[in-house]
Design a protein around this motif. Structure first.
Motif, mmCIF file in Angstrom:
data_model
loop_
_atom_site.group_PDB
_atom_site.id
_atom_site.type_symbol
_atom_site.label_atom_id
_atom_site.label_comp_id
_atom_site.label_asym_id
_atom_site.label_seq_id
_atom_site.Cartn_x
_atom_site.Cartn_y
_atom_site.Cartn_z
ATOM 1 N N VAL A 173 0.838 -1.205 0.000
ATOM 2 C CA VAL A 173 0.000 0.000 0.000
ATOM 3 C C VAL A 173 0.871 1.252 0.000
ATOM 4 O O VAL A 173 0.589 2.230 -0.713
ATOM 5 C CB VAL A 173 -0.942 -0.007 1.217
ATOM 6 N N GLU A 174 1.941 1.240 0.785
ATOM 7 C CA GLU A 174 2.818 2.421 0.820
ATOM 8 C C GLU A 174 3.489 2.644 -0.535
ATOM 9 O O GLU A 174 3.688 3.791 -0.951
ATOM 10 C CB GLU A 174 3.870 2.254 1.925
ATOM 11 N N ARG A 175 3.829 1.559 -1.219
ATOM 12 C CA ARG A 175 4.418 1.722 -2.552
ATOM 13 C C ARG A 175 3.390 2.288 -3.532
ATOM 14 O O ARG A 175 3.698 3.165 -4.344
ATOM 15 C CB ARG A 175 4.944 0.370 -3.059
ATOM 16 N N VAL A 176 2.166 1.766 -3.476
ATOM 17 C CA VAL A 176 1.115 2.272 -4.363
ATOM 18 C C VAL A 176 0.863 3.751 -4.087
ATOM 19 O O VAL A 176 0.675 4.544 -5.017
ATOM 20 C CB VAL A 176 -0.180 1.449 -4.205
ATOM 21 N N ARG A 177 0.886 4.146 -2.810
ATOM 22 C CA ARG A 177 0.689 5.569 -2.476
ATOM 23 C C ARG A 177 1.782 6.433 -3.101
ATOM 24 O O ARG A 177 1.492 7.483 -3.685
ATOM 25 C CB ARG A 177 0.698 5.764 -0.960
ATOM 26 N N ALA A 178 3.012 5.974 -2.989
ATOM 27 C CA ALA A 178 4.122 6.764 -3.531
ATOM 28 C C ALA A 178 4.023 6.871 -5.053
ATOM 29 O O ALA A 178 4.225 7.951 -5.630
ATOM 30 C CB ALA A 178 5.450 6.129 -3.132
ATOM 31 N N ILE A 179 3.712 5.753 -5.702
ATOM 32 C CA ILE A 179 3.594 5.772 -7.163
ATOM 33 C C ILE A 179 2.414 6.637 -7.586
ATOM 34 O O ILE A 179 2.498 7.409 -8.547
ATOM 35 C CB ILE A 179 3.448 4.333 -7.704
ATOM 36 N N ALA A 180 1.305 6.530 -6.857
ATOM 37 C CA ALA A 180 0.121 7.330 -7.188
ATOM 38 C C ALA A 180 0.405 8.816 -7.039
ATOM 39 O O ALA A 180 -0.064 9.633 -7.850
ATOM 40 C CB ALA A 180 -1.051 6.915 -6.295
ATOM 41 N N GLN A 181 1.170 9.187 -6.027
ATOM 42 C CA GLN A 181 1.518 10.607 -5.857
ATOM 43 C C GLN A 181 2.337 11.096 -7.051
ATOM 44 O O GLN A 181 2.111 12.195 -7.570
ATOM 45 C CB GLN A 181 2.304 10.795 -4.562
ATOM 46 N N ALA A 182 3.276 10.272 -7.495
ATOM 47 C CA ALA A 182 4.119 10.672 -8.630
ATOM 48 C C ALA A 182 3.283 10.780 -9.915
ATOM 49 O O ALA A 182 3.427 11.736 -10.690
ATOM 50 C CB ALA A 182 5.247 9.653 -8.822
ATOM 51 N N ILE A 183 2.383 9.814 -10.136
ATOM 52 C CA ILE A 183 1.544 9.861 -11.341
ATOM 53 C C ILE A 183 0.576 11.036 -11.267
ATOM 54 O O ILE A 183 0.379 11.771 -12.245
ATOM 55 C CB ILE A 183 0.761 8.541 -11.503
ATOM 56 N N GLY A 184 -0.033 11.226 -10.098
ATOM 57 C CA GLY A 184 -0.993 12.313 -9.937
ATOM 58 C C GLY A 184 -0.366 13.668 -10.191
ATOM 59 O O GLY A 184 -0.968 14.543 -10.837
ATOM 60 N N ALA A 185 0.859 13.865 -9.688
ATOM 61 C CA ALA A 185 1.536 15.150 -9.902
ATOM 62 C C ALA A 185 1.745 15.404 -11.396
ATOM 63 O O ALA A 185 1.535 16.523 -11.883
ATOM 64 C CB ALA A 185 2.869 15.154 -9.163
ATOM 65 N N GLN A 186 2.143 14.356 -12.139
ATOM 66 C CA GLN A 186 2.332 14.507 -13.585
ATOM 67 C C GLN A 186 1.004 14.772 -14.298
ATOM 68 O O GLN A 186 0.889 15.686 -15.115
ATOM 69 C CB GLN A 186 2.956 13.234 -14.174
ATOM 70 N N LEU A 187 -0.025 13.980 -13.959
ATOM 71 C CA LEU A 187 -1.293 14.066 -14.686
ATOM 72 C C LEU A 187 -2.013 15.381 -14.424
ATOM 73 O O LEU A 187 -2.454 16.058 -15.360
ATOM 74 C CB LEU A 187 -2.192 12.895 -14.302
ATOM 75 N N ALA A 223 -0.930 18.218 -13.291
ATOM 76 C CA ALA A 223 -0.232 19.394 -13.823
ATOM 77 C C ALA A 223 -0.493 19.524 -15.325
ATOM 78 O O ALA A 223 -0.749 20.624 -15.831
ATOM 79 C CB ALA A 223 1.264 19.278 -13.555
ATOM 80 N N ALA A 224 -0.459 18.380 -16.018
ATOM 81 C CA ALA A 224 -0.714 18.421 -17.461
ATOM 82 C C ALA A 224 -2.153 18.812 -17.758
ATOM 83 O O ALA A 224 -2.429 19.581 -18.676
ATOM 84 C CB ALA A 224 -0.406 17.052 -18.081
ATOM 85 N N LEU A 225 -3.092 18.300 -16.961
ATOM 86 C CA LEU A 225 -4.499 18.644 -17.176
ATOM 87 C C LEU A 225 -4.762 20.120 -16.872
ATOM 88 O O LEU A 225 -5.609 20.755 -17.507
ATOM 89 C CB LEU A 225 -5.394 17.755 -16.316
ATOM 90 N N ALA A 226 -4.061 20.645 -15.865
ATOM 91 C CA ALA A 226 -4.227 22.063 -15.543
ATOM 92 C C ALA A 226 -3.791 22.930 -16.717
ATOM 93 O O ALA A 226 -4.421 23.946 -17.029
ATOM 94 C CB ALA A 226 -3.425 22.410 -14.293
ATOM 95 N N LEU A 243 -4.335 9.896 -21.945
ATOM 96 C CA LEU A 243 -3.708 10.585 -20.814
ATOM 97 C C LEU A 243 -2.377 11.195 -21.248
ATOM 98 O O LEU A 243 -1.570 10.534 -21.903
ATOM 99 C CB LEU A 243 -3.478 9.601 -19.663
ATOM 100 N N PRO A 244 -2.124 12.449 -20.876
ATOM 101 C CA PRO A 244 -0.868 13.109 -21.258
ATOM 102 C C PRO A 244 0.294 12.645 -20.371
ATOM 103 O O PRO A 244 0.920 13.430 -19.664
ATOM 104 C CB PRO A 244 -1.192 14.593 -21.035
ATOM 105 N N LEU A 245 0.562 11.339 -20.416
ATOM 106 C CA LEU A 245 1.597 10.738 -19.588
ATOM 107 C C LEU A 245 2.535 9.933 -20.468
ATOM 108 O O LEU A 245 2.105 9.259 -21.409
ATOM 109 C CB LEU A 245 0.971 9.822 -18.527
ATOM 110 N N SER A 246 3.806 9.964 -20.130
ATOM 111 C CA SER A 246 4.822 9.222 -20.868
ATOM 112 C C SER A 246 5.025 7.864 -20.218
ATOM 113 O O SER A 246 5.216 7.773 -18.995
ATOM 114 C CB SER A 246 6.139 10.009 -20.867
ATOM 115 N N LEU A 247 4.985 6.805 -21.024
ATOM 116 C CA LEU A 247 5.165 5.458 -20.484
ATOM 117 C C LEU A 247 6.527 5.296 -19.810
ATOM 118 O O LEU A 247 6.589 4.816 -18.668
ATOM 119 C CB LEU A 247 4.972 4.428 -21.593
ATOM 120 N N PRO A 248 7.641 5.685 -20.428
ATOM 121 C CA PRO A 248 8.929 5.561 -19.737
ATOM 122 C C PRO A 248 8.969 6.364 -18.440
ATOM 123 O O PRO A 248 9.558 5.920 -17.442
ATOM 124 C CB PRO A 248 9.938 6.103 -20.757
#
Length: 719
Positions: free
Chosen positions: A377-391, A393-396, A528-533
């Motif tokens: 769960v802690e790993r998913v939280r960290a990854i979700a925070q990183a993805i959310g920040a990218q997504l 910001a791009a949507l804004a 989604l405006p996200l880069s796979l790499p």
């Protein structure tokens, strides 16, 4: 020729329902295949497979009583070995002939054939065709041997000494060629013409089959059994629909093909009845009630016109009594405790909040190398925070976040929802309801989140974070759910690849292929405006030192899944290869790139430009590092000057179209380069001896290559 229809039936104890249709098709298919191989039936001989709870049968049209004789030629040995100098047969030849059932009298008739190296002796004879009894015995043995049995039983035969292995104990064998019994044996049984009908409702017992063609009709009339799986399934579907229409109000039985298949495999003569339960149970989430009725009782819940569960349901009985009241009451009595259990679990689970269950996850092992569900769960939280920040910001930047709010406040709210959903997404795993029905994970978490008063964004994300669960499943409904679902799947993929736990040809215990397709679908279908790499790079740090960074291998795996998915959607292998050769980072753009490539390939200039691109690619591979710089003063030949001028004129326009996302127009603009490119290769020596000219021409080709291959690697379209 003497042909007649053939019927073979194995009468057995109740077969495993989930495997019944597969067993029936395999049994019939191998029988025909073996008879065809022996010349007893034509490859297109009509085949009908029958499968009921207590029988596997096959009807094959136009089967011969005896296969036609067949000429055969058998190589013996070189003439020099088989015949002495005086032409007499050697002992070696006589021994070989004896093994084939011939004697010295056959020597004179041996055929001589020169194979380019030596002269060889061949014995030509007529092989008598197999009789049906011989051929069917072989076919039946092979059909039983190859049956895809999920779990084999070993049971004793009636003699008290012998035992056999089969899916279930077999009690009868029918083999009829027309109306004649074929004398074959199997599983300790000898073929006859009698079988058993319905346990309770057969008009006669046993049912003596008069001829192969009348099998299904006679079994239905006298034995009260619908032998065909498909016919029985269609009859159940018809009765379900008729019962729902009789109730009225727009109700309909739940659409579940797997349940319909399973019930079809449980009954011999279906009879659909209407039952009901107390309306108070409808306060329990309908997913719980539906699952317990389907999984435990094999009932068909009824939904109203709005898709809401009603208090009535349908059962498929295997008997048709004059008064069905006892059957209906019995089923209602059986389902009531199941529903009461579901209500009890639901009521008990709501006494604790999801947040209070988080510490329990630290006691649940996820993987011995990756730790507990709490660590996960802690790993998913960290990854979700990183993805959310990218997504976000791009949507804004796209102004996709509600313009009535301050963008920063909106982003903060969404990021908080992401973190709460990621924290609580797995907590329903330690609830009583999910403990009883694991299929409800996520779904119950959503209900309990609403009960806890959490925002809809969080509740929906908890419910949706497992999506898509299967091929064709819906995607998460909103962006918070998308972020948490991506984080959850990426945590699984990155973690398993990082410890080397990869899927094999027939094993994928952690459903990595499904997770990969889920990531691909979310990125592509939601654009989604996200880069796979970038996503993979953001996921790796969450594991600390627990894993190796296998991002490159995982990226290959994801692109392989994407390629397979695109081919299934109807794109050609060439089109997919051309686009994916560039490893596009934004998967949401891949569809437009493919359409642009398809449109380009229809242009008359496409084949020549694709071939030229392949030639340019090969030239640049052999050259040292080349940059796309051109010194116009070194362009001596008219053809290279013309090509340079065309690039200067058309590439800026193509680039502008590319940057605007109009990939089709960009490629079509560049199609005008065909003539100058062809002239360049006809008139210009690329690898000139003079170094500065050679490097300048390489730079010109590099400029052409970069301009032409922004949408796709067009060289992959070359034949």
């Amino acid at each position: 020729m003497n042909t007649a229809p053939l019927l073979v039936e194995l009468f057995v104890e109740e077969l495993p329902p989930k495997a019944l249709q597969k067993l029936g098709d395999a049994f019939a298919g191998v029988l025909r295949e073996q008879l065809v191989a022996q010349g007893l039936a034509a490859p297109d001989a009509p085949l009908t497979a029958y499968a009921s709870p207590r029988r596997l049968a096959a009807h094959i049209g136009a089967v011969l009583a005896q296969a036609p004789d067949k000429a055969q030629s058998q190589k013996l040995m070189p003439v020099a070995v088989g015949l002495a100098a005086d032409g007499q047969a050697t002992p070696a030849l006589l021994k070989k002939l004896a093994a084939l059932g011939a004697d010295a009298g056959a020597v004179a008739g041996l055929k001589r054939v020169h194979d380019g190296k030596a002269e060889l002796l061949y014995y030509e004879s007529i092989a008598q065709g197999a009789t049906l009894a011989q051929g069917l015995q072989k076919a039946l043995d092979e059909a039983i041997r190859l049956l895809p049995i999920p779990k084999v039983m070993r049971y004793q035969l009636e003699d008290g000494w012998s035992s056999v292995n089969f899916v279930r104990p077999a009690h009868g064998l029918v083999a009829l060629h027309g109306s004649r019994v074929v004398p074959v044996t199997a599983l300790g049984l000898t073929a006859g013409n009698a079988t058993q009908g319905h346990r309770f409702e057969a008009a006669v017992q046993p049912v003596v089959i008069r001829d192969a063609d009348g099998y299904a009709a006679q079994l239905r009339a006298e034995g009260a059994v619908i032998a065909g799986f498909g016919e029985r399934r269609a009859e159940i579907a018809r009765q379900l629909q008729a019962a729902a229409e009789k109730i009225g109000g727009g109700v309909r039985p739940i659409d579940d093909a797997a349940l319909l298949d399973e019930v079809t495999a449980l009954v011999e003569r279906p009879n659909v009845l209407v039952c009901e339960f107390e309306k108070e149970f409808l306060a329990v989430p309908q997913e719980c009630l539906i699952l317990t009725m389907k999984a435990n009782q094999k009932y068909f819940p009824l939904l109203d016109a709005d898709g809401k569960l009603t208090h009535q349901f349908l059962i498929v009985s295997n008997i048709t009594p004059q008064d069905a009241g006892a059957v209906i009451q019995g089923n209602e009595r059986v389902v009531r405790p199941r529903l009461a259990d579901a209500k009890f679990f639901f009521d008990q689970d709501r006494k604790k909040t999801l947040a209070s269950r988080v510490p329990q996850l630290a006691k649940v092992v996820y993987h011995n190398q990756l730790g507990t569900q709490g660590e996960r769960v802690e790993r998913v939280r960290a990854i979700a925070q990183a993805i959310g920040a990218q997504l976000f910001a791009a949507l804004a930047e796209r102004h996709a976040i509600d313009g009535t709010q301050d963008a920063e406040v909106a982003q903060d709210y969404l990021m908080t929802c992401v973190d709460n959903a990621a924290l609580l997404a797995k907590t329903d795993l330690v609830t009583d309801m999910v403990g009883e029905f694991p299929e409800l994970q996520g779904i119950m978490g959503g209900y309990y989140a609403v009960n806890d008063g959490l925002p809809d964004d969080v509740a929906q994300a908890i419910e949706d974070h497992y999506k898509p669960r299967f091929a064709g499943d819906s995607l998460p409904r909103q962006n918070v759910g998308l972020v948490v679902a991506l984080a959850d799947k990426l945590e699984t993929l990155v973690g398993m690849f990082g410890i080397g736990n990869l899927p094999t040809g027939d094993r994928d215990p952690f459903a990595l292929r499904r997770h990969a397709l889920g990531v691909i679908r979310m990125l592509a279908e939601r654009d989604l405006p996200l880069s796979l790499p970038a996503l993979l790079a953001a996921a790796v740090p969450a594991f600390g030192g627990k894993i190796e960074d296998a991002s490159a291998q995982l990226q290959d795996f994801l692109y392989e899944r994407l390629a397979g998915s695109l081919r299934e959607q109807g794109y050609s292998a060439q089109e997919v290869d051309a686009v994916l050769a560039l490893r596009p980072q934004r998967l949401g753009l891949v569809g437009r790139q493919l359409e642009a490539v398809r449109a380009f390939a229809r242009l008359p200039e496409a084949p020549a430009l694709a071939a030229a691109n392949k030639r340019v690619t090969n030239i640049l591979k052999k050259a040292d590092a080349v940059d796309a710089h051109v010194n116009a003063g070194l362009l001596q030949e008219q053809a290279e000057q013309d090509l340079y001028a065309a690039l200067q004129r058309f590439v800026p326009e193509a680039n502008a179209q590319f940057d605007a996302g109009d990939y089709t127009a960009s490629l079509q603009t560049l199609a005008v380069l065909r003539a100058p490119v062809d002239a360049f290769f006809d008139d210009v020596m690329v690898n000139a001896e003079q170094l500065d000219l050679r490097l300048n021409r390489h730079g010109l080709l590099k400029s052409l290559h970069e301009a032409m291959n922004r949408v796709a690697d067009l060289s992959r379209l070359a034949v």
